[in-house]
Design an enzyme around this catalytic site. Structure first.
Site, PDB file in Angstrom:
ATOM      1  N   THR A  77       0.847  -1.198   0.000  1.00 48.07           N
ATOM      2  CA  THR A  77       0.000   0.000   0.000  1.00 48.07           C
ATOM      3  C   THR A  77       0.881   1.246   0.000  1.00 48.07           C
ATOM      4  OG1 THR A  77      -1.807  -1.144   1.116  1.00 48.07           O
ATOM      5  CG2 THR A  77      -1.780   1.260   1.306  1.00 48.07           C
ATOM      6  N   ASN A 150      -5.833  -9.630  -7.632  1.00 47.62           N
ATOM      7  CA  ASN A 150      -6.034 -10.275  -6.330  1.00 47.62           C
ATOM      8  C   ASN A 150      -7.334 -11.066  -6.260  1.00 47.62           C
ATOM      9  OD1 ASN A 150      -6.728  -7.424  -6.549  1.00 47.62           O
ATOM     10  ND2 ASN A 150      -7.610  -7.599  -4.512  1.00 47.62           N
ATOM     11  N   GLN A 178       0.500  -9.950  -6.078  1.00 48.43           N
ATOM     12  CA  GLN A 178      -0.070 -11.299  -6.185  1.00 48.43           C
ATOM     13  C   GLN A 178       0.773 -12.216  -7.064  1.00 48.43           C
ATOM     14  OE1 GLN A 178      -2.403 -12.368  -4.287  1.00 48.43           O
ATOM     15  NE2 GLN A 178      -3.300 -10.470  -3.502  1.00 48.43           N
ATOM     16  N   SER A 198       4.840  -7.341  -1.598  1.00 50.50           N
ATOM     17  CA  SER A 198       4.445  -7.381  -0.194  1.00 50.50           C
ATOM     18  C   SER A 198       4.818  -8.738   0.392  1.00 50.50           C
ATOM     19  CB  SER A 198       2.931  -7.164  -0.109  1.00 50.50           C
ATOM     20  OG  SER A 198       2.513  -7.200   1.227  1.00 50.50           O
ATOM     21  N   ALA A 199       5.388  -8.732   1.616  1.00 52.40           N
ATOM     22  CA  ALA A 199       5.877  -9.985   2.208  1.00 52.40           C
ATOM     23  C   ALA A 199       4.751 -10.942   2.574  1.00 52.40           C
ATOM     24  CB  ALA A 199       6.697  -9.663   3.460  1.00 52.40           C
ATOM     25  N   HIS A 200       3.630 -10.396   3.066  1.00 58.26           N
ATOM     26  CA  HIS A 200       2.660 -11.299   3.693  1.00 58.26           C
ATOM     27  C   HIS A 200       1.847 -12.113   2.698  1.00 58.26           C
ATOM     28  CE1 HIS A 200      -1.261  -8.963   3.451  1.00 58.26           C
ATOM     29  NE2 HIS A 200      -0.418  -7.978   3.195  1.00 58.26           N
ATOM     30  N   THR A 236      14.616   4.114  11.009  1.00 59.00           N
ATOM     31  CA  THR A 236      15.345   2.887  11.354  1.00 59.00           C
ATOM     32  C   THR A 236      14.591   1.680  10.813  1.00 59.00           C
ATOM     33  OG1 THR A 236      16.218   3.961  13.315  1.00 59.00           O
ATOM     34  CG2 THR A 236      16.291   1.544  13.284  1.00 59.00           C
ATOM     35  N   CYS A 323     -18.370  -6.671   2.546  1.00 60.13           N
ATOM     36  CA  CYS A 323     -19.653  -6.333   3.138  1.00 60.13           C
ATOM     37  C   CYS A 323     -19.458  -5.631   4.464  1.00 60.13           C
ATOM     38  CB  CYS A 323     -20.378  -7.650   3.370  1.00 60.13           C
ATOM     39  SG  CYS A 323     -22.038  -7.500   3.894  1.00 60.13           S
TER      40      CYS A 323
END
Ligand code: PMP
Length: 394
Positions: A77, A150, A178, A198-200, A236, A323
């Protein structure tokens, strides 16, 4: 650590976030014990610096870039916002981008040119060429085109678009969140200037990602301060998260050969589901698609109902229509593809990954009749949890 099976649940939501890989967890725990600041010159500082630079090399390898091109951020993001708000004259944005591209684009001072997609979900490359050619050619135009979607997993022809744009002095950004770890990526050969990851989504921790910036390309620094990340993003470094990202990137790259097996499992699953429910629609079935994603709709069934029933049965899946407060908001991605309302309102996504087994998919199919039968027909209101704000589809 309890696995998904210990918890009696099956996790089919890797596109929202993937379970943490053990390699990432181990790397993070080890990094948490590093006392130094990576900017300090003493031995403790150097140990932390080594940890950060090893991770940078691993992320660079995953995307086919040079380590000097990797700038760590708090996630994709931030990376997307950074690029989109970097003072462009015109930005061409595909209609199927993630909100973290669309919203900063709308808020930027640039002239925004939306790029429609075809019914296949693929962007109309000819339209991009027309816009690029009719622009004033200030050298401050950007095209942003995601690598893979995604919700649907549909893959765009970024290489073709980037090659054309490079020849006409137009910068290109691709949101490869993705795609990373699921498709082989070659940033250096791709002719793009920026890539967000993105790592996650690949088994690393949440809250860490990177913007890959082609060597020699300049944009305003994201955060000013002590000059970390070659002054591009001061502050940092989050050493443990970066270490986890690096370890997950290495593991995802190692496992990329498993994607063909995953695709076979996904395809067999979709085929079986269509035998059980012939009216089921697989969104993007004929388009180039990620191996791990299955976006399905059963016309007449509401996605929210199916998601809740699956949840109660122990399966974590997502709805194409997020939703809140009882009001469904429809997927801008499926609408951009011009899909029938019944498909848009009924779409659910199963996204697979490193934890998924054939047995997981079989257990879902075994319960499918019960899950898909008797769901609330279209037209009836379904109230989901009462969060007060609309949540974007993750
Ligand atoms: N782009 C895409 C295509 C995504 O799927 C996501 C995550 N839902 C993001 C960007 C945002 O990534 P992050 O969670 O790292 O901010």
């Amino acid at each position: 650590m309890s696995s998904q099976r210990d918890r009696g649940r099956v996790y089919f939501d890797h596109n929202a976030t993937a379970p943490l890989r053990p390699e990432a967890r181990d790397a993070m725990l080890a990094a948490l014990d590093l006392v130094g600041n990576p900017s300090s010159i003493h031995a403790d500082g150097r140990a932390a610096r080594d940890c950060v630079e090893t991770a940078r090399e691993r992320v660079a390898r995953l995307v086919g870039a040079m380590p000097s091109e990797v700038v760590f951020t708090s996630g994709a993001t931030e990376a997307n916002n950074w690029v989109l708000t970097s003072g462009w004259d015109r930005v061409l944005i595909s209609d199927v981008e993630h909100e973290s591209v669309l919203v900063p684009g709308r808020r930027s001072t640039a002239e925004i040119i939306p790029l429609p997609v075809l019914t296949s979900g693929e962007v109309d490359v000819g339209r991009i060429a027309d816009h690029v050619l009719c622009g004033p050619g200030t050298g401050r135009d950007l095209v942003t085109l995601q690598y893979a979607n995604n919700e649907t997993g549909i893959v765009q022809d970024v290489a073709a678009v980037a090659g054309f744009c490079r020849a006409h002095d137009v910068a290109v950004h691709t949101d490869a969140v993705q795609a990373a770890g699921r498709l082989p990526l070659q940033f250096d050969a791709l002719n793009v200037d920026f890539m967000s990851v993105s790592a996650h989504k690949l088994g690393g921790p949440k809250g860490i990602g990177a913007l890959i910036i082609r060597d020699g390309v300049t944009i305003p620094n994201a955060i000013s301060g002590g000059g970390q990340e070659r002054s591009r993003r001061s502050g940092t470094e989050n050493v443990a998260a970066i270490a986890g990202f690096g370890a997950a990137a290495a593991a995802a790259l190692r496992d990329i050969s498993h994607m063909s097996g995953l695709q076979q499992m996904r395809d067999a699953f979709e085929a079986e589901l269509k035998v059980l429910t012939p009216e089921a629609v697989v969104v993007g079935e004929d388009a180039p698609r990620l191996a791990n994603t299955s976006c399905l709709a059963v016309p007449g069934l509401r996605s929210e109902t199916l998601v809740i029933k699956c949840d109660l049965a122990g399966f974590s899946i997502s709805a194409g229509a997020a939703c809140s407060s009882g009001k469904a908001s429809r997927s801008h991605i499926l609408m951009a593809m011009g899909l029938d309302d019944k498909v848009v309102n009924g779409a659910v996504r199963l996204s697979l990954g490193w934890t998924t087994s054939k047995a997981d998919l079989e257990s879902f199919l075994k319960r499918w009749r019960e899950l898909s039968g008797g769901a609330t027909p279209l037209g009836q209101t379904v109230r989901m949890e009462t969060s007060s704000h609309r949540r974007a589809f993750p």
